[in-house]
Structure formats: C-alpha cells, structure tokens
Design a protein around this motif. Structure first.
Motif, PDB file in Angstrom:
ATOM      1  N   ARG A  12       0.820  -1.213   0.000  1.00 49.38           N
ATOM      2  CA  ARG A  12       0.000   0.000   0.000  1.00 49.38           C
ATOM      3  C   ARG A  12       0.852   1.259   0.000  1.00 49.38           C
ATOM      4  O   ARG A  12       0.581   2.207  -0.738  1.00 49.38           O
ATOM      5  N   LEU A  13       1.885   1.265   0.830  1.00 51.84           N
ATOM      6  CA  LEU A  13       2.740   2.457   0.886  1.00 51.84           C
ATOM      7  C   LEU A  13       3.541   2.626  -0.404  1.00 51.84           C
ATOM      8  O   LEU A  13       3.705   3.747  -0.893  1.00 51.84           O
ATOM      9  N   GLU A  14       4.022   1.524  -0.981  1.00 48.04           N
ATOM     10  CA  GLU A  14       4.740   1.624  -2.254  1.00 48.04           C
ATOM     11  C   GLU A  14       3.804   2.077  -3.367  1.00 48.04           C
ATOM     12  O   GLU A  14       4.188   2.865  -4.226  1.00 48.04           O
ATOM     13  N   SER A  15       2.566   1.605  -3.335  1.00 52.43           N
ATOM     14  CA  SER A  15       1.579   2.015  -4.331  1.00 52.43           C
ATOM     15  C   SER A  15       1.273   3.511  -4.208  1.00 52.43           C
ATOM     16  O   SER A  15       1.147   4.218  -5.219  1.00 52.43           O
ATOM     17  N   LEU A  16       1.182   3.996  -2.988  1.00 53.96           N
ATOM     18  CA  LEU A  16       0.957   5.420  -2.766  1.00 53.96           C
ATOM     19  C   LEU A  16       2.103   6.236  -3.340  1.00 53.96           C
ATOM     20  O   LEU A  16       1.879   7.222  -4.051  1.00 53.96           O
ATOM     21  N   ASP A  17       3.329   5.821  -3.087  1.00 54.98           N
ATOM     22  CA  ASP A  17       4.496   6.541  -3.615  1.00 54.98           C
ATOM     23  C   ASP A  17       4.524   6.507  -5.143  1.00 54.98           C
ATOM     24  O   ASP A  17       4.812   7.520  -5.784  1.00 54.98           O
ATOM     25  N   ARG A  18       4.229   5.355  -5.732  1.00 54.89           N
ATOM     26  CA  ARG A  18       4.183   5.261  -7.201  1.00 54.89           C
ATOM     27  C   ARG A  18       3.112   6.184  -7.761  1.00 54.89           C
ATOM     28  O   ARG A  18       3.311   6.861  -8.768  1.00 54.89           O
ATOM     29  N   GLY A  19       1.957   6.216  -7.107  1.00 63.12           N
ATOM     30  CA  GLY A  19       0.872   7.074  -7.559  1.00 63.12           C
ATOM     31  C   GLY A  19       1.255   8.542  -7.528  1.00 63.12           C
ATOM     32  O   GLY A  19       0.953   9.292  -8.462  1.00 63.12           O
ATOM     33  N   LEU A  20       1.946   8.950  -6.477  1.00 62.52           N
ATOM     34  CA  LEU A  20       2.398  10.346  -6.390  1.00 62.52           C
ATOM     35  C   LEU A  20       3.414  10.655  -7.483  1.00 62.52           C
ATOM     36  O   LEU A  20       3.381  11.738  -8.073  1.00 62.52           O
ATOM     37  N   ASP A  21       4.303   9.711  -7.758  1.00 66.87           N
ATOM     38  CA  ASP A  21       5.272   9.901  -8.847  1.00 66.87           C
ATOM     39  C   ASP A  21       4.552  10.061 -10.186  1.00 66.87           C
ATOM     40  O   ASP A  21       4.896  10.930 -10.992  1.00 66.87           O
TER      41      ASP A  21
END
Length: 95
Positions: free
Chosen positions: A68-77
């Motif tokens: 979930r946290l990695e997905s959030l970071d990818r989404g922000l990128d």
C-alpha cells in the motif's frame, strides 16, 4: 496555469507518506518481507507445514503495509509526471 500549488500538494502528500512509513516501520517491514519471501522459496520450508503457514500469514500482513505504501508513492510519482507533461503541453483540461 500555475502548477506550483499542485506540486506543493504532491510534496505535502509525499511528506505524509514518509510519516506513515515511519509509523508503520516501513523499512523494517520491507526488509522482513524480502526475507520471508526468500524463506518461502526454499523447498525444505514445506517440510514443516506449520512454519510454512506462519510465514505465509506473515507475508500477507507485511504485504498489506508494504504494497500500500509503495503504491501510494508510485501514484504520487505518476501524478507529478502527468502534471509536468500537462504543464508542458499547456493542457488545462488535464491539469
């Protein structure tokens, strides 16, 4: 159109995401997830079904946080990249 307010929001969200990572001990969980996955790839782990089941359960719990946290970071990128492209194209609708 002025993009700085959007980039500021993205930056704020990145900071909040980093804070969540600290709260959820993200780095430790990510390292442990790698270790658990390695253990589950060992053929002899399945000789002890209880151990294999415990590892599988631990992996699921770790993945819930890490993914979930990695997905959030990818989404922000991705949002930052799309915003940059929309700004370069002067595409107000996309912005």
């Amino acid at each position: 159109q002025e993009l700085n307010p959007y980039f500021n929001q993205i930056s704020d969200l990145r900071g909040r995401s980093a804070s969540l990572g600290g709260i959820f001990d993200f780095e430790t969980k990510r390292e442990r997830l790698i270790e658990v996955n390695r253990e589950l790839q060992e053929p002899n782990v399945w000789n002890d079904p209880e151990r294999a089941q415990a590892l599988g359960k631990e992996r699921a719990q770790l993945e819930a946080v890490v993914d979930r946290l990695e997905s959030l970071d990818r989404g922000l990128d991705e949002v930052a990249e799309l915003l940059t492209l929309a700004g370069e194209e002067e595409d107000d609708a996309a912005i």
